[in-house]
Motif scaffolding. Sequence first.
Motif, PDB file in Angstrom:
ATOM      1  N   ASP A   1     -11.291   0.589   0.794  1.00 43.95           N
ATOM      2  CA  ASP A   1     -10.495   1.149   1.881  1.00 43.95           C
ATOM      3  C   ASP A   1      -9.136   1.634   1.403  1.00 43.95           C
ATOM      4  O   ASP A   1      -8.233   1.848   2.202  1.00 43.95           O
ATOM      5  CB  ASP A   1     -10.318   0.133   3.021  1.00 43.95           C
ATOM      6  N   VAL A   2      -8.974   1.739   0.108  1.00 44.44           N
ATOM      7  CA  VAL A   2      -7.806   2.397  -0.487  1.00 44.44           C
ATOM      8  C   VAL A   2      -8.343   3.273  -1.613  1.00 44.44           C
ATOM      9  O   VAL A   2      -9.368   2.954  -2.222  1.00 44.44           O
ATOM     10  CB  VAL A   2      -6.759   1.394  -1.038  1.00 44.44           C
ATOM     11  N   PRO A   3      -7.682   4.392  -1.931  1.00 44.57           N
ATOM     12  CA  PRO A   3      -8.196   5.278  -2.981  1.00 44.57           C
ATOM     13  C   PRO A   3      -8.150   4.623  -4.353  1.00 44.57           C
ATOM     14  O   PRO A   3      -7.273   3.804  -4.641  1.00 44.57           O
ATOM     15  CB  PRO A   3      -7.261   6.490  -2.911  1.00 44.57           C
ATOM     16  N   GLU A   4      -9.112   4.958  -5.191  1.00 43.75           N
ATOM     17  CA  GLU A   4      -9.160   4.396  -6.536  1.00 43.75           C
ATOM     18  C   GLU A   4      -8.164   5.084  -7.464  1.00 43.75           C
ATOM     19  O   GLU A   4      -7.821   4.532  -8.505  1.00 43.75           O
ATOM     20  CB  GLU A   4     -10.573   4.500  -7.097  1.00 43.75           C
ATOM     21  N   CYS A   5      -7.727   6.289  -7.095  1.00 39.79           N
ATOM     22  CA  CYS A   5      -6.742   6.971  -7.936  1.00 39.79           C
ATOM     23  C   CYS A   5      -5.828   7.841  -7.075  1.00 39.79           C
ATOM     24  O   CYS A   5      -6.216   8.283  -5.993  1.00 39.79           O
ATOM     25  CB  CYS A   5      -7.421   7.815  -9.013  1.00 39.79           C
TER      26      CYS A   5
ATOM     27  N   ILE B   1       4.076   1.759  -5.427  1.00 38.50           N
ATOM     28  CA  ILE B   1       2.865   2.546  -5.645  1.00 38.50           C
ATOM     29  C   ILE B   1       2.568   2.650  -7.143  1.00 38.50           C
ATOM     30  O   ILE B   1       1.415   2.537  -7.574  1.00 38.50           O
ATOM     31  CB  ILE B   1       3.002   3.963  -5.035  1.00 38.50           C
ATOM     32  N   HIS B   2       3.619   2.830  -7.935  1.00 38.66           N
ATOM     33  CA  HIS B   2       3.420   2.942  -9.381  1.00 38.66           C
ATOM     34  C   HIS B   2       2.913   1.632  -9.969  1.00 38.66           C
ATOM     35  O   HIS B   2       2.112   1.628 -10.916  1.00 38.66           O
ATOM     36  CB  HIS B   2       4.726   3.362 -10.074  1.00 38.66           C
ATOM     37  N   GLU B   3       3.337   0.508  -9.422  1.00 41.89           N
ATOM     38  CA  GLU B   3       2.848  -0.794  -9.888  1.00 41.89           C
ATOM     39  C   GLU B   3       1.359  -0.953  -9.577  1.00 41.89           C
ATOM     40  O   GLU B   3       0.603  -1.535 -10.360  1.00 41.89           O
ATOM     41  CB  GLU B   3       3.636  -1.926  -9.228  1.00 41.89           C
ATOM     42  N   CYS B   4       0.947  -0.447  -8.411  1.00 38.84           N
ATOM     43  CA  CYS B   4      -0.464  -0.565  -8.006  1.00 38.84           C
ATOM     44  C   CYS B   4      -1.338   0.455  -8.715  1.00 38.84           C
ATOM     45  O   CYS B   4      -2.534   0.228  -8.925  1.00 38.84           O
ATOM     46  CB  CYS B   4      -0.595  -0.401  -6.495  1.00 38.84           C
TER      47      CYS B   4
ATOM     48  N   ILE C   1      -6.042   2.682  -9.730  1.00 41.75           N
ATOM     49  CA  ILE C   1      -5.665   1.407  -9.151  1.00 41.75           C
ATOM     50  C   ILE C   1      -5.863   0.279 -10.159  1.00 41.75           C
ATOM     51  O   ILE C   1      -6.821   0.294 -10.949  1.00 41.75           O
ATOM     52  CB  ILE C   1      -6.479   1.145  -7.858  1.00 41.75           C
ATOM     53  N   LYS C   2      -4.954  -0.685 -10.163  1.00 36.07           N
ATOM     54  CA  LYS C   2      -5.031  -1.766 -11.131  1.00 36.07           C
ATOM     55  C   LYS C   2      -6.249  -2.656 -10.845  1.00 36.07           C
ATOM     56  O   LYS C   2      -6.808  -2.660  -9.735  1.00 36.07           O
ATOM     57  CB  LYS C   2      -3.746  -2.588 -11.115  1.00 36.07           C
ATOM     58  N   ALA C   3      -6.640  -3.435 -11.849  1.00 36.17           N
ATOM     59  CA  ALA C   3      -7.871  -4.223 -11.761  1.00 36.17           C
ATOM     60  C   ALA C   3      -7.828  -5.251 -10.642  1.00 36.17           C
ATOM     61  O   ALA C   3      -8.788  -5.417  -9.893  1.00 36.17           O
ATOM     62  CB  ALA C   3      -8.137  -4.906 -13.101  1.00 36.17           C
ATOM     63  N   ARG C   4      -6.736  -5.949 -10.499  1.00 38.41           N
ATOM     64  CA  ARG C   4      -6.626  -6.985  -9.471  1.00 38.41           C
ATOM     65  C   ARG C   4      -5.545  -6.607  -8.471  1.00 38.41           C
ATOM     66  O   ARG C   4      -4.380  -6.493  -8.829  1.00 38.41           O
ATOM     67  CB  ARG C   4      -6.308  -8.349 -10.091  1.00 38.41           C
ATOM     68  N   ILE C   5      -5.970  -6.389  -7.243  1.00 39.58           N
ATOM     69  CA  ILE C   5      -5.022  -6.016  -6.195  1.00 39.58           C
ATOM     70  C   ILE C   5      -5.147  -7.014  -5.046  1.00 39.58           C
ATOM     71  O   ILE C   5      -6.262  -7.349  -4.616  1.00 39.58           O
ATOM     72  CB  ILE C   5      -5.273  -4.578  -5.712  1.00 39.58           C
ATOM     73  N   SER C   6      -4.018  -7.531  -4.602  1.00 35.82           N
ATOM     74  CA  SER C   6      -4.045  -8.546  -3.550  1.00 35.82           C
ATOM     75  C   SER C   6      -4.299  -7.911  -2.184  1.00 35.82           C
ATOM     76  O   SER C   6      -4.145  -6.699  -1.997  1.00 35.82           O
ATOM     77  CB  SER C   6      -2.726  -9.312  -3.520  1.00 35.82           C
TER      78      SER C   6
END
Length: 334
Positions: free
Chosen positions: A266-270, A286-289, A295-300
């Motif tokens: 439910d969020v874009p992969e890139c 956004i840059h951190e994510c 998108i980074k491997a682990r997102i809360s």
Amino acid sequence: MSLCVAWIREANGTQELVFVTDSTLTGGEQWDHGIKLFEIPQTNCLLSFVGSTHRAYTLVLNLTSSIVSDRVLDSTTSIVDILNHITELFTVLVREIKPEGQDVHELRSDAKFLFGGWDWEKGAFRLWKIFYSKEFEEMSYEELTANAGTRNFVEFIGDTNSIADVEAKAKEDFLKLLECQGSLDCALDMEPAKILRDVVRDPRVWGIGGSLQIAKLHKSNKIDFFGIYWPSVEGKPHFQGREYTTINKPNVKYYDPDTFEILEMDVPECLDDISVEKYGVHMEFIHECYPDGNIKARISEKERNKIQTLLKEIAYQEFLKHNECTEQQGDVDV
């Protein structure tokens, strides 16, 4: 007829209590869109049923009403006290059944329940079967986790003798699946759900059908309900037995019924345009994510929700700008 399963799942270094059931209601007919998995109000506990729909629904509706109106339970109530409240209320209700030429004990035993949650006093997930006892003429319970370890704990439950073979076969197939994976003592992921999925998909089994309903209870007492694409990943999203479109589906996570992986984030992969002009004060977040645009491997969950909110706000602002430009262009043309 029904079949449901509960087990302790181990993932990402923690444990969850998972409930899965089919969606079929019966009673002279088969209807594949019934809710059979409930979060008990104010208690952080889950309840599912097998058996007679009108018997189970009457009991569950009275239970939820009593909790809300009488305010007898809340999140600080021990799970054993919650269990006692349920069985005492159910006993009072089933004793009021007035048979018309039928065996009263048979009517009272029309429905059985799986009830479970996190016991903060013992620091463990606990699960019970609630059923009618003819001997004591009351709703009784049996703890299914009493002598079970946390690894590989699973419980399938069916409603009547008519599906006893289906229940037994589900347990047999589950053990075969573990053997194929190389261990009967492995930590469980979503293997029990795959067994129930196969039963539901089997056209030879009458009375067990519809899409799967899935919920997970965490040690924090947080409960998550999940949707599923049904009957395959090529099907439509379903939630609590109901079919939705991709436009109006509830905002929950959805499973692929073949792999039991979460289908969508439910969020874009890139993102290809990470700039101050677009994201303003949120650009660093956004840059951190999306450190390299992906998108980074682990997102809360917190980060996921924030990304969703930001993208919706940006899309809305861009829509307003576009609409304003269109109106101004129209004025010039006039």
